[in-house]
Design an enzyme around this catalytic site. Structure first.
Site, PDB file in Angstrom:
ATOM      1  N   GLY A   1     -23.069 -24.522 -21.574  1.00 11.12           N
ATOM      2  CA  GLY A   1     -22.193 -24.769 -20.432  1.00 11.12           C
ATOM      3  C   GLY A   1     -22.937 -25.086 -19.146  1.00 11.12           C
TER       4      GLY A   1
ATOM      5  CD  GLU B   1     -19.323 -18.516 -24.212  1.00 11.27           C
ATOM      6  OE1 GLU B   1     -18.238 -18.644 -24.814  1.00 11.27           O
ATOM      7  OE2 GLU B   1     -19.977 -19.487 -23.777  1.00 11.27           O
TER       8      GLU B   1
ATOM      9  CG  HIS C   1     -20.371 -18.056 -28.906  1.00  5.86           C
ATOM     10  ND1 HIS C   1     -20.585 -17.867 -27.556  1.00  5.86           N
ATOM     11  CD2 HIS C   1     -20.464 -19.395 -29.122  1.00  5.86           C
ATOM     12  CE1 HIS C   1     -20.790 -19.049 -26.996  1.00  5.86           C
ATOM     13  NE2 HIS C   1     -20.721 -19.990 -27.922  1.00  5.86           N
TER      14      HIS C   1
ATOM     15  CG  ASN D   1     -16.628 -22.305 -29.457  1.00  2.52           C
ATOM     16  OD1 ASN D   1     -15.455 -21.934 -29.384  1.00  2.52           O
ATOM     17  ND2 ASN D   1     -17.646 -21.550 -29.058  1.00  2.52           N
ATOM     18  CD1 TRP D   2     -11.755 -27.167 -29.451  1.00  4.49           C
ATOM     19  CD2 TRP D   2      -9.573 -26.600 -29.362  1.00  4.49           C
ATOM     20  NE1 TRP D   2     -11.028 -28.194 -30.011  1.00  4.49           N
ATOM     21  CE2 TRP D   2      -9.682 -27.868 -29.973  1.00  4.49           C
ATOM     22  CE3 TRP D   2      -8.316 -26.033 -29.207  1.00  4.49           C
ATOM     23  CZ2 TRP D   2      -8.570 -28.581 -30.418  1.00  4.49           C
ATOM     24  CZ3 TRP D   2      -7.203 -26.742 -29.651  1.00  4.49           C
ATOM     25  CH2 TRP D   2      -7.337 -27.998 -30.247  1.00  4.49           C
ATOM     26  CE  LYS D   3     -18.292 -22.303 -25.519  1.00  2.00           C
ATOM     27  NZ  LYS D   3     -19.461 -22.143 -24.678  1.00  2.00           N
TER      28      LYS D   3
ATOM     29  CB  SER E   1     -25.691 -28.822 -22.508  1.00  2.00           C
ATOM     30  OG  SER E   1     -25.281 -27.800 -21.622  1.00  2.00           O
TER      31      SER E   1
ATOM     32  CD  GLU F   1     -23.725 -22.196 -29.652  1.00  2.00           C
ATOM     33  OE1 GLU F   1     -23.187 -23.302 -29.649  1.00  2.00           O
ATOM     34  OE2 GLU F   1     -23.164 -21.158 -29.250  1.00  2.00           O
TER      35      GLU F   1
HETATM   36  P1  13P Z   1     -21.331 -26.243 -24.354  1.00  2.00           P
HETATM   37  O1  13P Z   1     -21.374 -27.398 -25.326  1.00  2.00           O
HETATM   38  O2  13P Z   1     -20.180 -26.281 -23.417  1.00  2.00           O
HETATM   39  O3  13P Z   1     -22.666 -26.042 -23.677  1.00  2.00           O
HETATM   40  O4  13P Z   1     -21.097 -24.917 -25.249  1.00  2.00           O
HETATM   41  C1  13P Z   1     -21.879 -24.688 -26.359  1.00  2.00           C
HETATM   42  C2  13P Z   1     -21.316 -23.546 -27.113  1.00  2.00           C
HETATM   43  O5  13P Z   1     -21.380 -22.412 -26.683  1.00  2.00           O
HETATM   44  C3  13P Z   1     -20.661 -23.832 -28.401  1.00  2.00           C
HETATM   45  O6  13P Z   1     -20.404 -22.667 -29.108  1.00  2.00           O
END
Ligand code: 13P
Length: 251
Positions: free
Chosen positions: A177, A101, A99, A12-14, A213, A171
């Site tokens: 993160g 976020e 997600h 997931n590149w966000k 993470s 998640e």
């Molecule tokens: P990280 O791997 O940066 O913790 O992010 C996880 C995530 O939200 C994947 O969708």
């Protein structure tokens, strides 16, 4: 317990990327994917403007692609939104929905997440439905209640056949993160709970990914758990070497 389910690692590149940098990252991932066992499905979910680019670069490779969200609506006067059918036109395989976020910063409720998952399925995409508790919820002993309700909203909106076509990602919000992954034991406990919920719906073999993470040094232990079928990878998906090491850990 069955370990025959497809292993899957999705990046997931966000909100990261630039055209030139993407070329380099995608090339490295495609070229380095050879040693990843053939049974492991690999994907990257990118910002919408890059769908055409990833289609062009990944078509014919073993790396699938997708978006990080889709609209709950089919089409119409929804300025700024992107329909699942539009994403599908770029050859995408996946659409992340729900997600944390999106839930936290865009007020997405589980009912909307369920609508988005259905739109993705109708467009021929595989929705990657994300669930997860906050640290406060975990400390209050509410983890199963929270993730159970998030999952149920989606399961209640679907037939067993539709559920069999989704991917679910656990998640924990406190692990995203932060560099502080759930332990393999903590993750497995929640995955077993989610697996039982999916089995009760008649879809025990849904691909259940862990996210939060995941790094090359913890992926092997996480992915060895009986109910963890792979990962949804944020930060480490932006470095080809790390992403590929995580992909290799999935079998
Ligand atoms: P990280 O791997 O940066 O913790 O992010 C996880 C995530 O939200 C994947 O969708």
């Amino acid at each position: 317990m069955s370990k025959q389910r497809t292993k899957r690692v999705i990046g997931n590149w966000k909100m990261h990327g630039r055209l030139a940098a993407n070329v380099a990252l995608l090339n490295e991932v495609v070229q380095g994917a050879g040693p990843v066992p053939a049974g492991t499905a690999i994907g990257v979910c990118v910002p919408f403007p890059y769908l055409a680019q990833v289609q062009q670069q990944l078509d014919g490779s073993r790396v699938a692609w997708g978006a990080q969200d889709v609209s709950a609506h089919e089409q119409g006067a929804y300025t700024g939104e992107v329909a699942a059918a539009m994403v599908a036109e770029f050859g995408a395989r996946y659409a992340i929905v729900g997600h944390s976020e999106r839930r936290a910063y865009h007020g997405e409720r589980s009912e909307v997440v369920a609508q988005k998952a259905l739109r993705a399925l109708s467009a021929g995409l595989t929705p990657v439905v994300c669930v997860g508790e906050t640290l406060d919820e975990r400390e209050a002993g509410a983890t199963e209640r929270v993730v159970g309700a998030q999952l149920d909203a989606v399961l209640d909106a679907m037939t067993a056949e539709q559920v069999a076509s989704i991917v679910v990602a656990y998640e924990p919000v406190w692990a995203i993160g932060t560099g502080k992954s759930a332990t393999a034991g903590q993750a497995q406990q929640v995955h077993a709970f989610l697996r039982a919920r999916l089995a009760a719906k008649g879809a025990p073999d849904v691909s259940l990914l862990y996210g939060g993470s995941v790094k090359p040094d913890n992926a092997v232990e996480l992915f060895a758990q009986p109910d963890i079928d792979g990962g949804l990878i944020g930060g480490a998906a932006l470095k080809a070497e790390d992403f590929l090491a995580i992909c290799r850990a999935a079998n």
